[in-house]
Design a protein around this motif. Structure first.
Motif, short mmCIF file in Angstrom:
data_model
loop_
_atom_site.label_atom_id
_atom_site.label_comp_id
_atom_site.label_asym_id
_atom_site.label_seq_id
_atom_site.Cartn_x
_atom_site.Cartn_y
_atom_site.Cartn_z
N ARG C 18 46.30 43.89 47.21
CA ARG C 18 46.02 45.15 46.81
C ARG C 18 45.98 46.79 47.54
O ARG C 18 46.14 47.90 46.68
N LEU C 30 50.77 39.13 44.94
CA LEU C 30 50.53 37.37 44.26
C LEU C 30 50.08 38.18 43.05
O LEU C 30 48.78 38.32 43.14
N GLN C 31 50.48 37.41 41.74
CA GLN C 31 50.00 38.21 41.00
C GLN C 31 48.57 36.84 40.33
O GLN C 31 48.78 36.36 40.20
N VAL C 32 47.88 37.56 39.28
CA VAL C 32 46.50 36.05 38.67
C VAL C 32 46.81 35.28 38.60
O VAL C 32 46.30 34.29 38.97
N THR C 33 48.45 35.83 37.84
CA THR C 33 48.89 34.51 36.88
C THR C 33 48.70 33.23 38.43
O THR C 33 49.02 32.06 38.00
N ASN C 60 35.77 38.04 37.74
CA ASN C 60 36.03 38.30 36.79
C ASN C 60 37.44 39.49 36.61
O ASN C 60 38.11 39.91 36.12
N ALA C 61 38.30 39.19 37.91
CA ALA C 61 39.69 39.17 37.69
C ALA C 61 40.65 38.37 36.81
O ALA C 61 42.50 38.84 37.04
N GLY C 62 40.27 37.77 36.29
CA GLY C 62 41.53 36.48 36.09
C GLY C 62 42.00 35.78 36.12
O GLY C 62 42.16 34.96 35.40
N HIS C 65 39.60 33.00 34.09
CA HIS C 65 39.95 33.37 32.66
C HIS C 65 40.94 32.07 32.46
O HIS C 65 41.30 31.00 31.64
#
Lengths: 327, 335, 341
Positions: C18, C30-33, C60-62, C65
């Motif tokens: 980032r 590299l995206q969170v997904t 908590n960044a995804g 989830h």
């Protein structure tokens, strides 16, 4: 005194500290005076977030335009808006920055490149694109900069602006000041794409995340983004992760925060303390020099409040002026 | 030298002349160049109805296609206006107001006041208005009352090519934000238009037809309906004055008062919906200011309180007709 | 912990990739997904060879989830592909500290191995606290010399086989070198390189002002990696096993004694002036020649120092263990562990 290890001259370090301290004391004083019932309307305080505004604004000149938001006092001060006029404005006086017609949420000074605080969240991003467009078309190397919180980053205006800036290759930087709360709602819940760098990438823009409580991290990263924009490298996004010492607005009981959160943050994540520790440890500035600024800033804020209180109120004649240039 | 020009070409000529005169004038909008980034012609459309066709060839990158993103580019035009440019932004249809209204009424309209007189926002937002194109409920409205309501905005709605050229030039030169409404059903309408550049000041209504028995106030396409009604009534010996407001904000009420003081009768024609319309606004002002001059109750001829329908038969019923105007005049004459 | 139920730890850093290198270089993010999908592929690999318990670092960044949602869907569909995932009971600070604390807690929980998703920085954080727990890395960061990108499904299988005790330790594990920095008694480590630069502030952390490069210490030096260590790799490579490192002294005069082109960041191939280079022997504390500046650990400025600090750099061998994915898979294939009948 040892050699200055920082990318700013000693004079600039003093300026940066003075700005951050001015913002802090301006906000602390408003907090107290608002509590006493002396200030009308809605006030949203920037305390805790100073390193972001100042770390960025140290790179800008009056030709660069920023579009701010409801939490705009820090941006205004860092962009050079007169502190006494700001205070008078917040008190609703005719000597205020906006002749008492704008108040806390609408302070502006286009001559300083401050396009206005804004009560409509996300509305500043298209305006900053306009500033970038004007710089591009008029052929000067100014930039536009949009300041958005984590909350307003969900607005269509913000997202549309990322796309517009990308396709027009505008010299615009989108600063997301992520203090973790959209009013009372957590960013962890309200932002589906959990990284602003990912979100920028979704629009084809490079994005950078920095610790917004670290002045030097903000300063260095912002410097690169701004240089890139000035040289035609196009738009980018800067996420500053930061801390909001106060509530969303004054009068907010902040019951949504964790127990002791504010106290912990003031102790461990105070950007002013962090800055002071860096510069004194490096032996570039002394505590005495910084304390002297503290004293001067407090005197300035005192004087600003005194002058604001004694300044004249607007009159009935002021009600209907300044709507149009001509009508 | 005057020659006959269509409304559409008059708009094009006004933009062309102002862009030539002033290098800070730029223009942006969806498809106003048309075809940017597409495999075919670079200057394919010149606006969805071809109003800006040919300007790109002359002025190049000062005309910019935009993404389909009204909030962003209308806002950018407004931002750029505060930073030294004099942008013209085309909002293709004023019906699209809903997706960018904040930038117009909360930003552009309020900067000067909120900032204590320290901002100038010389932006012109051109938009098509009005019905008759069978374009249904979201591409046919006359939303002039909504924008006229907002302090800080100026609203222009010409009825002919001559006024369109002069008023658009004035709009571009004006230092306040102007919403310039172009009735799409007037684009092909032709009148004599001088070749040279000229500006028509705002707030000056035009007496489209002089008369002594009743005053019909209208703007845009309705000026033509009012004039048609007046010609028909003349055959019955009723001599109507038709006032073309031309600009709705500022509005020239003095010309209206003067006319009503001599005729004693007022008929307001408005293609907008009836509630809080230009017609009701003019009627209220006349009633408040020169009540004693009135010989009869003022009459309002407006669209009904419904969305604009699609079916041609319904849309023709929706838009006020010359017959409806004539009926309203006769009603005032009866008392 | 029950020997029959080995647990594998996963530390997936949501905040790497980032930084400023997205501007000063052309580094990816590299995206969170994508990170969540990598975790799911790891879990699939682990689950396929019998691992039923996985312990993860919370964030908590995804990532959590996404992973939780997908695991729930899998259960809804009646699958039993994935192990159960528990999260460490720790506060999330969204900084490198999380990785350090997670590694310590996983060691205390006696996990069989820790899979690290991150760059050199995340790996360094984990190594600083994982003790003798072996690690396996999947690269996600920007400036990665230490972890390589390997398909996470394969990493999951290899780590799973190792954790189940199906691969002999002498095959499964490799030992690694590292660098130890001592700055006035404070000890820090680097897995690949320690760079001394003239900037005396940490700022945006990354290194891109080549004119400020002073000295470089590397534990190994390959030629096909991105980052500072490639400079030594170009001058005088040394592999990950040989018990020696390299020290390089830069030369910023014009012209320098030696000039080379080195890919020091993604998309950035810089001209770099070199004065000389030498072999770094293990367990010898090497005093840093510069009197003041900052120390970058694995490509990120972490510490600044001045005259009074007298920092030293020491190369350590057998410093920590990694899992040799290729060897585990080869062994697994040979012993028919991956065959069902």
């Amino acid at each position: 005194m040892s050699k200055n290890p920082f990318p700013l001259s000693k004079d600039d370090l003093l300026i940066a500290y003075r700005m951050m301290k001015t913002i802090r004391e301006f906000e602390e004083r408003l907090h107290v005076d608002f509590g006493r019932g002396e200030i009308p309307g809605f006030v949203h305080l920037y305390a805790g977030e100073e390193a972001s505004a100042v770390g960025i604004m140290m790179h800008l000149n009056d030709q660069d335009q920023i579009a701010s938001n409801h939490r705009g006092h820090g941006h205004c001060i860092a962009k050079g808006v007169d502190v006494k006029e700001m205070m008078a404005e917040i008190y609703g006086k005719v000597s205020g920055s906006c002749r008492g017609k704008g108040g806390s949420m609408h302070i502006a000074d286009l001559s300083k490149g401050m396009m206005g605080a804004n009560g409509i969240l996300g509305a500043g991003s298209p305006l900053a694109c306009g500033a970038g467009l004007a710089a591009q078309k008029l052929g000067h190397n100014g930039i536009g900069m949009s300041f958005t919180g984590d909350g307003a980053s969900n607005q269509g205006t913000f997202l549309e602006s990322l796309n517009l800036a990308a396709v027009w290759n505008l010299p615009v930087i989108f600063v997301v000041e992520n203090n973790g709360y959209a009013e009372s709602t957590s960013v962890d819940w309200a932002v589906a794409v959990d990284s602003y760098v990912d979100r920028a990438a979704g629009f084809g823009l490079p994005g950078v995340t920095v610790d917004g409580t670290e002045f030097f991290a903000v300063y260095e990263a912002a410097g690169e983004l701004i240089k890139r924009a000035r040289e035609g490298g196009g738009p980018s996004l800067l996420e500053c992760k930061m801390i909001r010492f106060f509530g969303h607005f004054e009068g907010d009981a902040q019951t949504y925060k964790a127990e002791g959160e504010n106290e912990y943050n003031r102790k461990h994540h105070d950007c002013l303390k962090i800055f002071r520790a860096h510069v004194t440890k490096a032996g570039v500035l002394s505590d005495e020099e910084l304390d002297a600024i503290d004293t001067q800033v407090l005197a300035l804020i005192d004087a600003a409040v005194e002058e604001a209180i004694s300044a004249p109120l607007p009159t009935a004649d002021d009600l209907t002026t300044d709507v149009y240039v001509s009508y | 030298m005057a020659r006959t020009l269509s409304f559409k070409d008059a708009v094009n000529e006004a933009i062309d002349q102002e862009m030539t005169r002033d290098p800070t004038v730029i223009m942006m909008g969806e498809d106003i160049v048309g075809g940017t980034g597409s495999p075919g012609e670079a200057d394919a459309w010149g606006g969805v109805l071809g109003v800006t066709k040919g300007l790109y060839a002359k002025h190049g990158d000062r005309l910019m296609d935009t993404p389909l993103s009204e909030s962003a580019y209308i806002g950018a035009a407004i931002g750029a206006a505060t930073c030294g440019l004099r942008p013209i932004a085309e909002l293709m249809f004023l019906d699209f107001l809903g997706v960018c209204f904040d930038q117009m009424y909360n930003q552009a309209a309020k900067f000067r006041y909120m900032f204590g007189g320290k901002a100038e926002t010389p932006v012109t937002i051109r938009a098509m208005v009005g019905g008759g194109f069978r374009a249904a409920a979201q591409h046919s409205q006359m939303l002039t009352p909504i924008i006229t309501h907002v302090p800080g905005l100026k609203v222009v709605c010409p009825s002919n090519a001559y006024d369109a050229k002069g008023l658009l030039i004035q709009s571009i030169r004006d230092n306040d934000p102007v919403i310039f409404c172009e009735h799409k059903n007037l684009y092909a309408h032709e009148v004599d238009v001088p070749e040279e550049s000229y500006a028509i000041p705002f707030g000056e209504a035009n007496i489209a037809r002089e008369g002594t028995d009743a005053t019909i106030v209208a703007y845009g396409l309705m000026v033509h309906r009012a004039t048609e009604a007046a010609e028909n009534l003349a055959k019955d010996g009723i001599d109507c004055e038709v006032i073309d407001l031309r600009t709705l904000s500022p509005i020239d009420m003095d010309t209206v008062y003067e006319s009503v003081e001599s005729t004693g009768r007022l008929i307001c024609v408005d293609e907008a919906n009836p509630r809080c319309s230009i017609a009701s606004d003019v009627t209220a002002s006349v009633t408040q200011e020169i009540f004693s001059s009135l010989k009869a109750a003022p009459q309002l001829v407006t669209a009904p309180h419904t969305p604009v329908p699609f079916s041609p038969v319904l849309e023709d019923l929706y838009i006020p007709s010359a017959e409806q105007v004539a009926d309203a005049v006769r009603k005032t004459m009866a008392t | 912990m029950n020997k029959m139920l080995p647990t594998v730890g996963i530390i997936a850093n949501p905040v790497s990739a980032r930084d400023i290198r997205r501007i000063v270089a052309h580094a990816g993010n590299l995206q969170v997904t994508d990170r969540a999908n990598i975790v799911l592929r790891l879990l699939a690999g682990l689950g396929a060879v019998g691992i039923r318990q996985v312990l993860m670092m919370p964030e908590n960044a995804g990532i959590r989830h996404h992973v939780t949602r997908d695991l729930k869907r899998s259960v809804n569909m009646g699958e039993r592909r994935f192990p159960d995932v528990d999260y460490l009971d720790m506060a999330v600070t969204a900084s490198t500290d999380d990785s350090v604390r997670a590694a310590r807690m996983m060691r205390e929980a006696r996990v069989s191995a820790i899979i690290v998703l991150g760059g050199d920085g995340t790996h360094r954080a984990v190594v600083s606290a994982c003790g003798d727990v072996p690690i396996a890395g999947v690269s996600s960061g920007t400036n990665n010399a230490f972890p390589k990108f390997k398909e996470p499904t394969i990493v999951g299988l290899a780590v799973g086989l190792t954790a189940m005790g199906a691969v002999p330790p002498e095959v499964a594990f490799q030992s690694n070198k590292m660098l130890e920095v001592d700055i006035s008694g404070r000890k820090e480590i680097a897995l690949v390189d320690v760079a001394i630069v003239a900037e005396r502030f940490v700022g945006a952390r990354a290194l891109w002002h080549t004119e400020n490069f002073k000295e470089l210490y590397v534990s190994f030096a390959e030629t096909e990696v991105i980052g500072m260590s490639v400079v030594a790799g170009i001058l005088d490579p040394v592999d990950r096993k040989t018990p020696e490192g390299r020290r390089v002294v830069f030369d910023n005069s014009n012209p320098p004694r030696h000039l080379l082109q080195a890919p020091i960041a993604p998309g950035v191939i810089a001209d770099i002036g070199i004065d000389y280079w030498e072999v770094l022997l293990p367990d010898v504390a090497f005093p840093i020649a510069e009197k003041e500046g900052s120390i970058a650990l694995d490509g990120e400025r972490e510490l600044s120092f001045s005259k009074n600090d007298q920092p030293t750099v020491t190369l350590r061998t057998n410093a920590f263990r990694t899992i040799d994915v290729a060897a585990c898979m080869k062994s697994g294939a040979k012993t028919r562990l991956l065959r069902i009948n």
